[in-house]
Scaffold this motif. Structure first.
Motif, mmCIF file in Angstrom:
data_model
loop_
_atom_site.group_PDB
_atom_site.id
_atom_site.type_symbol
_atom_site.label_atom_id
_atom_site.label_comp_id
_atom_site.label_asym_id
_atom_site.label_seq_id
_atom_site.Cartn_x
_atom_site.Cartn_y
_atom_site.Cartn_z
ATOM 1 N N THR A 118 0.862 -1.183 0.000
ATOM 2 C CA THR A 118 0.000 0.000 0.000
ATOM 3 C C THR A 118 0.898 1.232 0.000
ATOM 4 O O THR A 118 1.672 1.434 0.943
ATOM 5 C CB THR A 118 -0.897 0.022 1.253
ATOM 6 O OG1 THR A 118 -1.643 -1.198 1.311
ATOM 7 C CG2 THR A 118 -1.831 1.215 1.236
ATOM 8 N N PRO A 119 0.820 2.063 -1.054
ATOM 9 C CA PRO A 119 1.675 3.249 -1.090
ATOM 10 C C PRO A 119 1.307 4.233 0.016
ATOM 11 O O PRO A 119 0.159 4.301 0.445
ATOM 12 C CB PRO A 119 1.415 3.844 -2.471
ATOM 13 C CG PRO A 119 0.180 3.207 -2.978
ATOM 14 C CD PRO A 119 -0.062 1.959 -2.195
ATOM 15 N N PHE A 120 2.309 4.977 0.453
ATOM 16 C CA PHE A 120 2.069 6.045 1.422
ATOM 17 C C PHE A 120 3.075 7.156 1.181
ATOM 18 O O PHE A 120 4.071 6.969 0.488
ATOM 19 C CB PHE A 120 2.133 5.528 2.870
ATOM 20 C CG PHE A 120 3.511 5.218 3.381
ATOM 21 C CD1 PHE A 120 4.221 6.137 4.153
ATOM 22 C CD2 PHE A 120 4.117 3.989 3.123
ATOM 23 C CE1 PHE A 120 5.491 5.847 4.637
ATOM 24 C CE2 PHE A 120 5.379 3.684 3.613
ATOM 25 C CZ PHE A 120 6.070 4.620 4.365
ATOM 26 N N THR A 121 2.794 8.315 1.741
ATOM 27 C CA THR A 121 3.733 9.430 1.677
ATOM 28 C C THR A 121 4.234 9.685 3.087
ATOM 29 O O THR A 121 3.495 9.534 4.065
ATOM 30 C CB THR A 121 3.084 10.698 1.102
ATOM 31 O OG1 THR A 121 1.921 11.001 1.874
ATOM 32 C CG2 THR A 121 2.684 10.503 -0.344
ATOM 33 N N ALA A 122 5.488 10.062 3.169
ATOM 34 C CA ALA A 122 6.089 10.347 4.474
ATOM 35 C C ALA A 122 5.483 11.633 5.024
ATOM 36 O O ALA A 122 5.263 12.593 4.277
ATOM 37 C CB ALA A 122 7.593 10.495 4.346
ATOM 38 N N PRO A 123 5.205 11.656 6.329
ATOM 39 C CA PRO A 123 4.692 12.900 6.907
ATOM 40 C C PRO A 123 5.778 13.970 6.873
ATOM 41 O O PRO A 123 6.966 13.649 6.890
ATOM 42 C CB PRO A 123 4.341 12.510 8.347
ATOM 43 C CG PRO A 123 5.148 11.290 8.626
ATOM 44 C CD PRO A 123 5.362 10.599 7.309
ATOM 45 N N PRO A 124 5.386 15.228 6.806
ATOM 46 C CA PRO A 124 6.389 16.301 6.849
ATOM 47 C C PRO A 124 7.212 16.196 8.127
ATOM 48 O O PRO A 124 6.699 15.782 9.179
ATOM 49 C CB PRO A 124 5.559 17.589 6.843
ATOM 50 C CG PRO A 124 4.176 17.184 6.446
ATOM 51 C CD PRO A 124 4.030 15.725 6.736
ATOM 52 N N ALA A 125 8.465 16.556 8.045
ATOM 53 C CA ALA A 125 9.369 16.461 9.205
ATOM 54 C C ALA A 125 8.816 17.192 10.412
ATOM 55 O O ALA A 125 8.968 16.743 11.542
ATOM 56 C CB ALA A 125 10.754 16.985 8.831
ATOM 57 N N SER A 126 8.128 18.310 10.204
ATOM 58 C CA SER A 126 7.620 19.092 11.322
ATOM 59 C C SER A 126 6.545 18.325 12.100
ATOM 60 O O SER A 126 6.352 18.569 13.284
ATOM 61 C CB SER A 126 7.062 20.428 10.849
ATOM 62 O OG SER A 126 5.972 20.206 9.961
ATOM 63 N N SER A 127 5.849 17.399 11.453
ATOM 64 C CA SER A 127 4.793 16.660 12.160
ATOM 65 C C SER A 127 5.360 15.497 12.970
ATOM 66 O O SER A 127 4.651 14.860 13.725
ATOM 67 C CB SER A 127 3.741 16.133 11.171
ATOM 68 O OG SER A 127 4.290 15.125 10.367
ATOM 69 N N LEU A 128 6.668 15.217 12.807
ATOM 70 C CA LEU A 128 7.270 14.111 13.535
ATOM 71 C C LEU A 128 7.720 14.505 14.930
ATOM 72 O O LEU A 128 8.018 13.655 15.745
ATOM 73 C CB LEU A 128 8.466 13.555 12.747
ATOM 74 C CG LEU A 128 8.127 12.940 11.389
ATOM 75 C CD1 LEU A 128 9.416 12.503 10.690
ATOM 76 C CD2 LEU A 128 7.181 11.769 11.544
ATOM 77 N N THR A 129 7.792 15.786 15.221
ATOM 78 C CA THR A 129 8.207 16.224 16.550
ATOM 79 C C THR A 129 6.979 16.481 17.392
ATOM 80 O O THR A 129 5.961 16.982 16.929
ATOM 81 C CB THR A 129 9.076 17.508 16.464
ATOM 82 O OG1 THR A 129 8.333 18.515 15.806
ATOM 83 C CG2 THR A 129 10.361 17.231 15.712
ATOM 84 N N ARG A 130 7.076 16.143 18.633
ATOM 85 C CA ARG A 130 5.963 16.363 19.569
ATOM 86 C C ARG A 130 6.054 17.747 20.188
ATOM 87 O O ARG A 130 7.125 18.195 20.545
ATOM 88 C CB ARG A 130 5.991 15.321 20.680
ATOM 89 C CG ARG A 130 5.649 13.957 20.187
ATOM 90 C CD ARG A 130 5.458 13.082 21.350
ATOM 91 N NE ARG A 130 4.370 12.174 21.026
ATOM 92 C CZ ARG A 130 4.046 11.171 21.753
ATOM 93 N NH1 ARG A 130 4.660 10.924 22.871
ATOM 94 N NH2 ARG A 130 3.067 10.380 21.406
ATOM 95 N N HIS A 131 4.941 18.354 20.279
ATOM 96 C CA HIS A 131 4.882 19.659 20.935
ATOM 97 C C HIS A 131 4.062 19.476 22.210
ATOM 98 O O HIS A 131 3.061 18.812 22.216
ATOM 99 C CB HIS A 131 4.203 20.692 20.022
ATOM 100 C CG HIS A 131 4.938 20.873 18.729
ATOM 101 N ND1 HIS A 131 6.091 21.598 18.631
ATOM 102 C CD2 HIS A 131 4.687 20.397 17.480
ATOM 103 C CE1 HIS A 131 6.518 21.584 17.393
ATOM 104 N NE2 HIS A 131 5.694 20.851 16.667
#
Length: 132
Positions: A118-131
């Protein structure tokens, strides 16, 4: 994890990694030795492919130079004494896919019985950090 389960999962992982090897992908004999006679795949394109379809497509693709396919997050579980389910992600020259495969133990060893991508796109780098 019990030793029998660990051995089964390790055998399936080794088989899956062999299928990513460019030498295996370029050889109908090596590739065919890893695929169950009743093999079916639902590809990332949405198509349904049988054993012959996959051998033809991958050996044609393997004849052309390309960057290696990388796998990550590979995990497995033994569903039955002769069945292992693997899940993992691949990066094929920027094309990302979540993958699921079923391996069956046969008289010839562990063979890939079913595969789905199943193809997917990587999430933007900014969404990988927790705030927070």
């Amino acid at each position: 994890m019990p030793e029998a389960e660990r051995d089964a999962v390790e055998a399936a992982i080794e088989g899956e990694l062999r299928l990513l090897d460019p030498e295996v992908r370029a050889s109908a004999d090596l590739l065919g030795a890893q695929l169950h006679p009743e093999f079916i795949e639902f590809g990332s394109s949405g198509g349904r492919f049988d054993r012959t379809d996959v051998i033809v497509a991958l050996t044609e693709e393997g004849a052309r130079p390309a960057p290696p396919i990388t796998a990550s997050r590979m995990t497995g579980v033994r569903l039955a004494p002769d069945v292992v389910h693997l899940t993992f992600d691949t990066d094929n020259n920027g094309r990302l896919a979540h993958r699921s495969s079923l391996w069956r133990r046969t008289e010839d060893g562990w063979l890939l019985y079913f595969h789905q991508a199943t193809p997917f796109t990587a999430p933007p780098a900014s969404s990988l950090t927790r705030h927070g």
